[in-house]
Motif scaffolding. Structure first.
Motif, PDB file in Angstrom:
ATOM      1  N   TRP A 381       0.811  -1.221   0.000  1.00  0.00           N
ATOM      2  CA  TRP A 381       0.000   0.000   0.000  1.00  0.00           C
ATOM      3  C   TRP A 381       0.837   1.260   0.000  1.00  0.00           C
ATOM      4  N   THR A 407      -5.226  -6.895   3.096  1.00  0.00           N
ATOM      5  CA  THR A 407      -5.781  -6.502   1.802  1.00  0.00           C
ATOM      6  C   THR A 407      -6.435  -5.126   1.937  1.00  0.00           C
ATOM      7  N   CYS A 408      -7.377  -4.802   1.066  1.00  0.00           N
ATOM      8  CA  CYS A 408      -8.166  -3.592   1.292  1.00  0.00           C
ATOM      9  C   CYS A 408      -9.594  -4.038   1.583  1.00  0.00           C
ATOM     10  N   MET A 410     -12.303  -3.581   0.179  1.00  0.00           N
ATOM     11  CA  MET A 410     -13.206  -3.823  -0.959  1.00  0.00           C
ATOM     12  C   MET A 410     -13.664  -5.293  -0.983  1.00  0.00           C
ATOM     13  N   GLY A 412     -11.932  -7.621   1.229  1.00  0.00           N
ATOM     14  CA  GLY A 412     -11.560  -8.186   2.522  1.00  0.00           C
ATOM     15  C   GLY A 412     -10.858  -9.524   2.395  1.00  0.00           C
ATOM     16  N   CYS A 415      -9.993 -11.343  -1.022  1.00  0.00           N
ATOM     17  CA  CYS A 415      -9.106 -10.622  -1.955  1.00  0.00           C
ATOM     18  C   CYS A 415      -8.488 -11.591  -2.971  1.00  0.00           C
ATOM     19  N   ALA A 416      -8.696 -11.295  -4.241  1.00  0.00           N
ATOM     20  CA  ALA A 416      -8.168 -12.165  -5.298  1.00  0.00           C
ATOM     21  C   ALA A 416      -6.646 -12.267  -5.219  1.00  0.00           C
ATOM     22  N   MET A 417      -5.990 -11.145  -4.940  1.00  0.00           N
ATOM     23  CA  MET A 417      -4.525 -11.135  -4.869  1.00  0.00           C
ATOM     24  C   MET A 417      -4.051 -12.090  -3.758  1.00  0.00           C
TER      25      MET A 417
HETATM   26  S1  SF4 Z   1      -8.544  -7.778  -4.919  1.00  0.00           S
HETATM   27 FE1  SF4 Z   1     -10.076  -6.660  -3.698  1.00  0.00          FE
HETATM   28  S2  SF4 Z   1      -9.274  -6.677  -1.597  1.00  0.00           S
HETATM   29 FE2  SF4 Z   1      -7.613  -7.306  -2.924  1.00  0.00          FE
HETATM   30  S3  SF4 Z   1      -6.525  -5.371  -3.259  1.00  0.00           S
HETATM   31 FE3  SF4 Z   1      -7.943  -5.622  -4.961  1.00  0.00          FE
HETATM   32  S4  SF4 Z   1      -9.789  -4.533  -4.373  1.00  0.00           S
HETATM   33 FE4  SF4 Z   1      -8.539  -4.784  -2.515  1.00  0.00          FE
END
Ligand code: SF4
Length: 431
Positions: A381, A407-408, A410, A412, A415-417
């Motif tokens: 971040w 994560t963020c 969005m 939680g 998170c795909a990442m």
């Molecule tokens: S995948 Fe979702 S939770 Fe992960 S960084 Fe992107 S927006 Fe944020």
């Protein structure tokens, strides 16, 4: 000698050296562009403290921010704050369009405080002084106009908008065209009022050599203004606009013959499907002169959000070859902008310019996005904020609704990442 004249002698001026390093190109590349007029460096000999930038072919797309007082609101400190905001958020140049208060004192303060090139529109001051001293704009004399231009030059203004293409010929075409919004350029309107009342040719066109002499002496760039630019989509790419552009192309040639740097201003309000055509027309008719577009706004109904309508048009124009974008703020068509509006306008325009630079192949543009992608993938971040155009906002928004994990908020824990990291073993930097 002007930057153009120096370049034609093969001299690498300190300004050329600086912009070449900044752009990551050879000084010879800048010299060639300056010599043939496809690149300009607005750098008035009297603007001490200027950090020069180059505008034109093969270079990063530049962004201008307009500031300045009006007859309704005039406060020097507010304008100086807007100047600093514009510079802080990455404007490459700033235009002082002041029409209220002590215009000369405001201009001098802005030039004195600015590290970026400053542009002005001298006809505003000439017209306002004619109202104050002679009772009406139409009573302005030719000497009045040139005295103001000379004063701006002496004060260190680096580029000046001069509406030399508003001639009796282009006016005749305007009269035959049933435009929806006639003329939306203040400078164009001042000059047309004067020309019609006095039944004379535009002094900036008739005495163009006088203008060239001043530009040679102080090395300010001519920004050949589009006084007949369309003020709504319905008027875009019509005969008066193109007539003016043809004249501007001829004036670019005369400037180059004289050793004077020149760029050309463009619209305005243009439908999406006409933007590339407008760029091609300018590049062809004006022999590759740097193209400085005012937006363009791609719809007329974006009041309050016109920084977005202009950024859409700016991205398309720059991708098609425009070199310089004039920002538009959310207050366009509505009121004078605040410092916050200036910030939003600069960032919107920088996004447009950068999006275009990626497809123009400008050095470093694609790489910047790749760095951001790496930081996103790593859920880093701090780096994401640092790589964004507004690091503080990026940090604030990320912290506003914090995530319980790394994560963020969005997605939680979904998170795909993070999921991909877990199953594919791609490492993430924890912040
Ligand atoms: S995948 Fe979702 S939770 Fe992960 S960084 Fe992107 S927006 Fe944020």
């Amino acid at each position: 000698m002007t930057q153009m004249e120096l370049a034609r002698r093969g001299t690498i001026s300190p300004q050329v050296k600086h912009v070449a390093e900044k752009e990551g190109v050879d000084a010879d590349f800048i010299i060639r562009g300056l010599a043939n007029g496809e690149i300009i460096i607005p750098a008035n000999v009297n603007h001490t403290g200027l950090i020069p930038c180059a505008i034109g072919k093969g270079l990063r797309t530049k962004v201008n921010a307009n500031i300045g007082t009006s007859s309704d609101f005039c406060d020097l400190n507010t304008e100086l704050r807007k100047l600093q905001t514009a510079i802080e958020f990455g404007a490459d140049t700033v235009m002082d369009l002041s029409t209220g208060g002590d215009i000369s004192a405001i201009r001098r303060a802005i030039v004195g405080a600015s590290t970026v090139a400053i542009g002005t529109v001298p006809i505003y001051q000439a017209g306002i002084e004619a109202i104050e001293n002679r009772g009406a704009i139409v009573n302005m004399t030719v000497d009045d106009i040139f005295a103001v231009i000379e004063q701006h030059a002496k004060d260190g203004v680096d580029f000046m908008t001069v509406h030399c293409g508003v001639t009796q010929e282009s006016l005749a075409r305007l009269k035959k065209q049933s435009r929806k919004t006639d003329i939306v350029s203040r400078g164009g309107a001042f000059l047309i009022g004067w020309m019609v009342h006095n039944d004379k040719e535009n002094p900036l066109y008739q005495y163009y050599d006088r203008l060239l002499d001043l530009a040679l002496e102080y090395d300010f760039c001519l920004s050949l203004g589009d006084g007949l630019r369309p003020g709504c989509l319905a008027d875009a790419t019509d005969r008066p606009q193109i007539q003016e552009l043809i004249i501007l192309g001829e004036l670019v040639e005369r400037a180059r013959e004289a050793g004077v740097q020149a760029m050309v201003e463009g619209p305005g309000h243009v439908p999406l499907d006409q933007i590339a055509t407008n760029v091609q027309l300018e590049k062809s008719l004006c022999h590759g002169a740097p193209f400085y577009v005012l937006g363009p706004l791609v719809t007329d109904i974006g009041a309050g959000y016109d920084h977005i309508t202009a950024a859409i048009g700016g991205a398309i124009a720059a991708a098609a070859g425009a070199d310089f974008l004039c920002y538009v703020t959310p207050t366009e068509h509505l009121s004078l902008p605040t410092a916050e509006d200036v910030k939003v306008g600069v960032i919107a325009s920088r996004i447009a310019a950068h999006a275009a630079d990626i497809v123009k192949g400008v050095k470093g543009a694609k790489e910047w996005d790749e760095e951001m992608s790496k930081a996103r993938k790593a859920l880093d971040w701090k780096s994401q904020a640092k790589l964004s155009l507004d690091p503080e906002l990026s940090h604030q928004v990320h912290s506003r609704i914090p995530s319980r994990g790394v994560t963020c908020s969005m997605c939680g824990k979904y998170c795909a990442m993070a999921i991909v990291e877990k199953y594919l073993g791609v490492s993430a930097t924890r912040c």
